[in-house]
Design an enzyme around this catalytic site. Sequence first.
Site, PDB file in Angstrom:
ATOM      1  CB  CYS A 335     -50.846 -32.827 -41.076  1.00  0.00           C
ATOM      2  SG  CYS A 335     -51.798 -32.162 -42.463  1.00  0.00           S
ATOM      3  CG  HIS A 447     -46.498 -31.302 -42.929  1.00  0.00           C
ATOM      4  ND1 HIS A 447     -46.549 -32.623 -42.566  1.00  0.00           N
ATOM      5  CD2 HIS A 447     -47.682 -31.022 -43.519  1.00  0.00           C
ATOM      6  CE1 HIS A 447     -47.725 -33.130 -42.941  1.00  0.00           C
ATOM      7  NE2 HIS A 447     -48.430 -32.181 -43.504  1.00  0.00           N
TER       8      HIS A 447
END
Length: 512
Positions: A335, A447
């Site tokens: 991310c 994630h």
Amino acid sequence: MAKCIMFQGTGSHVGKSVLVAALCRIFLQDGYKVAPFKSQNMALNSYVTKDGGEMGRAQVVQAEAAGLEPSVLMNPVLLKPTGQATSQVIVLGKPVGNMSAQEYHRSYNMTALGVIEESLNKLKEQFDIIVIEGAGSPAEVNLQDTEIVNMRIARMADCPVLLVADIDKGGALASVVGTLELLDPDDRKRVAGIVINKFRGDVKLFQPAVDFLEKKTGIPVVGIVPYFTGFRVQEEDTIPEDTLEAGLKELPNKIDVVVIQLPHISNFTDFDPLEDEPDVHLRYVGKADKFGDPDLVIIPGSKNTIQDLVFLEKTGLAQKIIESRKKGKPVIGICGGFQILGKELHDPLHTESEIESLKGLGLLNMVTVFEPEKITTQVQAEVLGHGCFMEGLTGQKVTGYEIHMGRSTIGEGILPAFRIFERSTRETNVLDGAVSEDGRVFGTYIHGIFDNDAFRRHVINLIREEKGWEPLVEDEVLTVKEQRERDFNKLADVVRASMNIDLIYKIMGLEA
């Protein structure tokens, strides 16, 4: 209608979240339908539900302990700090804007009470027991008029309160007595029990203190919970001390994995599955002199990517990461960490930072632009990329979730890492992440990528082979699900043995 019990603390980080998870598992084992609830959570560790709502990770862990699919009803208000005294405010899973602490407490938070009460009532209709978690301390007199997470919620739920103190920090007795002294008399009557948490030593030697506390307050001590080791329950928003203390040292038969400890690190629980692997030594590093010569470098997620990139440059960690890459060591970004790996980051609307543009580490030919709309989805994807990390896995399915406001565009010489084919149960076709030309640097917005057992073991075994070690097969290690279930049950055993569960049932008006 459900019965409720609430944990409040004499301060932050006294162990409320873990004790809520423990009671959720105990009540589940005893045959009750149980759900967790925390009206307002402040944390950078968050999660995305199946319907795309964002909520605090602690309530996700508690839901898992209760055997439930997480729901934003369990955490209707989430605050994600973005900078000094400023947070992104998320209500029922969706962001409503960034607010200063003053703006939030003076103008906004009381308006969320209706949403909080509606969420709590919906849970009470569906379950037998609701285990509620407070935040900080109920004795913060400067916030009592506008707080929406401690005694106001206890009154809303009309429930008894267990007051938790962390004895490992010292001053537990004084903190209990002081907290009770500062409470409104009617609120004080709600405190039905005291829990001493993180106890080390001989409980028998502590009995005089228990006798004093019960005589002084008139409230029973319902448990003395030991400082447990040997298993893990994911933390709310603080990297565990034993993980931080995993220092720079050579360990035989262990792979040295460094996670960069960014100031605004988010979702560090992404790496718990790596730490649980028997052949991995995982370290969090926030200083260049602690970097060493790791086998793998991971740059984690961030709530303020540009500011954290500035931190990397100032501390010399950026140069350490680049040098590690030049040595041929693999580098992975998740991310915000993926964005940092690119050539440029642009924030023209000041979505995350006052800095409009900044050069990245340049390890991937990629540019990121921050946009106002936040992407929050659970995803299913397939492996696309080339090179050492992806070869042999092409087409394999992985699952995870996205939480990001940046959009990244890749250039020549790199390929996408994954193809997302489902977002929050809807079919899609989105390319995600990037892999360098030699395959030794990759990043992704997904994630939870290391929760995928085959993918995680493939990455670790790749490094094992480069070190000349035999690979481990999946049958030799626990899956993430098996590990978490084992740890929840161990937690329940410890808490059941150290707390008077029969008395807690009596306090709630239920049969054991």
